[in-house]
Design an enzyme around this catalytic site. Structure first.
Site, PDB file in Angstrom:
ATOM      1  N   LYS A  39       0.691  -1.145  -0.034  1.00 40.01           N
ATOM      2  CA  LYS A  39      -0.093  -0.064  -0.036  1.00 40.01           C
ATOM      3  C   LYS A  39       0.936   1.276   0.014  1.00 40.01           C
ATOM      4  O   LYS A  39       0.336   2.376  -0.401  1.00 40.01           O
ATOM      5  CB  LYS A  39      -0.882   0.064   1.156  1.00 40.01           C
ATOM      6  CG  LYS A  39      -1.955  -1.141   1.008  1.00 40.01           C
ATOM      7  CD  LYS A  39      -3.183  -1.021   0.010  1.00 40.01           C
ATOM      8  CE  LYS A  39      -4.070  -1.774   0.162  1.00 40.01           C
ATOM      9  NZ  LYS A  39      -5.219  -1.629  -0.996  1.00 40.01           N
ATOM     10  N   GLU A  42      -9.703   5.421   3.106  1.00 36.28           N
ATOM     11  CA  GLU A  42     -10.536   4.469   3.755  1.00 36.28           C
ATOM     12  C   GLU A  42      -9.752   3.210   3.927  1.00 36.28           C
ATOM     13  O   GLU A  42      -8.467   3.070   3.468  1.00 36.28           O
ATOM     14  CB  GLU A  42     -11.720   4.188   2.896  1.00 36.28           C
ATOM     15  CG  GLU A  42     -11.393   2.897   1.802  1.00 36.28           C
ATOM     16  CD  GLU A  42     -10.453   3.383   0.841  1.00 36.28           C
ATOM     17  OE1 GLU A  42      -9.733   2.462   0.501  1.00 36.28           O
ATOM     18  OE2 GLU A  42     -10.383   4.570   0.371  1.00 36.28           O
ATOM     19  N   SER A  73       1.696  -9.696  -0.649  1.00 39.19           N
ATOM     20  CA  SER A  73       1.016  -8.337  -0.619  1.00 39.19           C
ATOM     21  C   SER A  73       1.308  -7.589   0.611  1.00 39.19           C
ATOM     22  O   SER A  73       1.216  -6.337   0.850  1.00 39.19           O
ATOM     23  CB  SER A  73      -0.207  -8.192  -1.076  1.00 39.19           C
ATOM     24  OG  SER A  73      -1.143  -8.974  -0.171  1.00 39.19           O
TER      25      SER A  73
END
Length: 396
Positions: A91, A113, A380
């Protein structure tokens, strides 16, 4: 052999994508699109972005050969280690890009969010780095099961707003963040977390995440002297998968395999497999494949992985599915929980529950793999955030 699909127009991927928002947000999205296009054409922006990826996020992330997992499944398995990035997931690649874009636009606040909390933490992190206030919306159920990440966001100086709703998960957080942005867009940027939402977010987030695949391509050529046979990544909204897949799109001999969350099983209706079980519709400002009933009402979703329980998928993934360029499988909670433990025991790597879905898929494919095949699985994120929840579920 598949062919390389070609999107139709900017913001559209075949019949998917677009910009379905209230008139209030059209100016904000047009301003964002213009700023993004300007940044992409500016060498100075790229230089600063890649410098922060290197010096702040810790890129490049390693491509780790997994010898014991390889032995288990009968192929050469490599793990792209996004779990080793600063903040513990892919991210940060996107939030650095959008944070720098917000500063370029003169915005004074970041809005975000989050589901699993990793995007929220990454948004809070870049906000702290740039000296900007930040507000992150998070479903109440995700606040409960991701306590560590809630604390991390607050420690970084971000206001975390718990959101009630249909299920108190990611969809509810997205709705609340979008509503808030409508009233604050003149001085705030909504840092969307995935390759979903209205144009230009799917393209913008993909471009900020493609560093994953760009690095993996160079690394696998150095390690194996050739490109991989398969790429595997989990898919909720789909940013980590698109980041890995996109630089390999034109290499049509490579199988691209996205892994959705089957939850308790597709036949139970308690899952988050928007491609495998969804239909065409509009969600969060985009046309894509979504989970809805016959009247177009969004269905409840479920996944043990908070980052995957979203009732839609990024429009470029939907396009790639229909074009036949990528294959989308699904993995149950039970399989993901087993893979979570398996990777820890075999390789000393604790994956995020989201990433465990990709690991579960490569394990499930063991019978069709051969020893000379090369497979890259995207890690991830790391599993620290999930350990308490996994312990609760497996010892209940």
């Amino acid at each position: 052999m598949t062919t390389q699909p070609t999107p139709t127009t900017p913001g559209r991927f075949g019949r998917f994508g677009g910009r379905y928002v209230a008139a209030t947000l059209l100016n904000a999205l047009e301003e964002l699109e213009a700023a993004f296009n300007g940044a992409m054409a500016d060498p100075a922006f790229h230089e600063e972005y890649h410098a922060m990826l290197r010096d702040y996020a810790g890129r490049p992330s390693p491509l780790t050969f997994a010898p014991r997992l390889s032995e288990r499944v009968g192929a050469r398995i490599y793990l792209k280690r996004e779990d080793l990035n600063h903040t513990g997931a892919h991210k940060i690649n996107n939030t650095i890009g959008q944070g720098l874009l917000a500063r370029r636009m003169g915005k004074q606040r970041l809005i975000g969010e989050t589901g699993a909390g990793q995007h929220g933490v990454a948004t809070a992190t870049i906000a702290a780095r740039l000296g900007l206030p930040c507000k992150v919306f998070m479903g109440v159920e995700d606040v409960r099961r991701q306590k560590l990440n809630v604390y991390r966001m607050r420690l970084l100086g971000t206001e975390v707003v718990p959101v009630e709703g249909l299920q108190g998960t990611l969809k509810d957080a997205c709705d609340a963040a979008m509503r808030y942005w409508m009233g604050e867009y003149e001085d705030s940027l909504y840092v969307f977390g995935s390759v979903a939402g209205p144009h230009p977010y799917p393209t913008m987030v993909r471009n900020f995440q493609r560093v994953i695949g760009d690095e993996a391509r160079e690394q696998i050529l150095a390690a194996e002297g050739r490109l991989p046979d398969r790429l595997i990544a989990c898919v909720g909204g789909g940013s980590n998968a698109m980041g890995l897949f996109y630089p390999f799109m034109a290499d049509t001999s490579i199988r691209l395999i996205g892994v959705e969350a089957a939850g308790y099983g597709i036949d139970t209706g308690l899952h988050s497999a928007s491609i495998c079980a969804g239909s065409y519709g509009v969600l969060d400002g985009m046309a894509s494949l979504i989970l809805q009933d016959d009247d177009g009402q969004i269905l409840p979703v479920h996944s043990v992985a908070a980052g995957l329980d979203y009732p839609g998928v990024g429009p470029e993934h939907a396009f790639m599915h229909e074009a036949g360029r990528a294959t989308y499988a699904n993995v149950t909670d039970e399989q993901a929980l087993a893979a979570f433990r398996t990777l820890a025991e075999l390789e000393g790597i604790i994956p995020a529950l989201e990433s465990a879905h990709a690991v579960a898929q490569v394990i499930a494919m063991a019978d069709e793999l051969s020893e000379d095949e090369v497979v890259i699985v995207n890690m991830s994120g790391r599993g620290d955030k999930d350990c308490e929840e996994v312990e609760r579920l497996t010892h209940a």
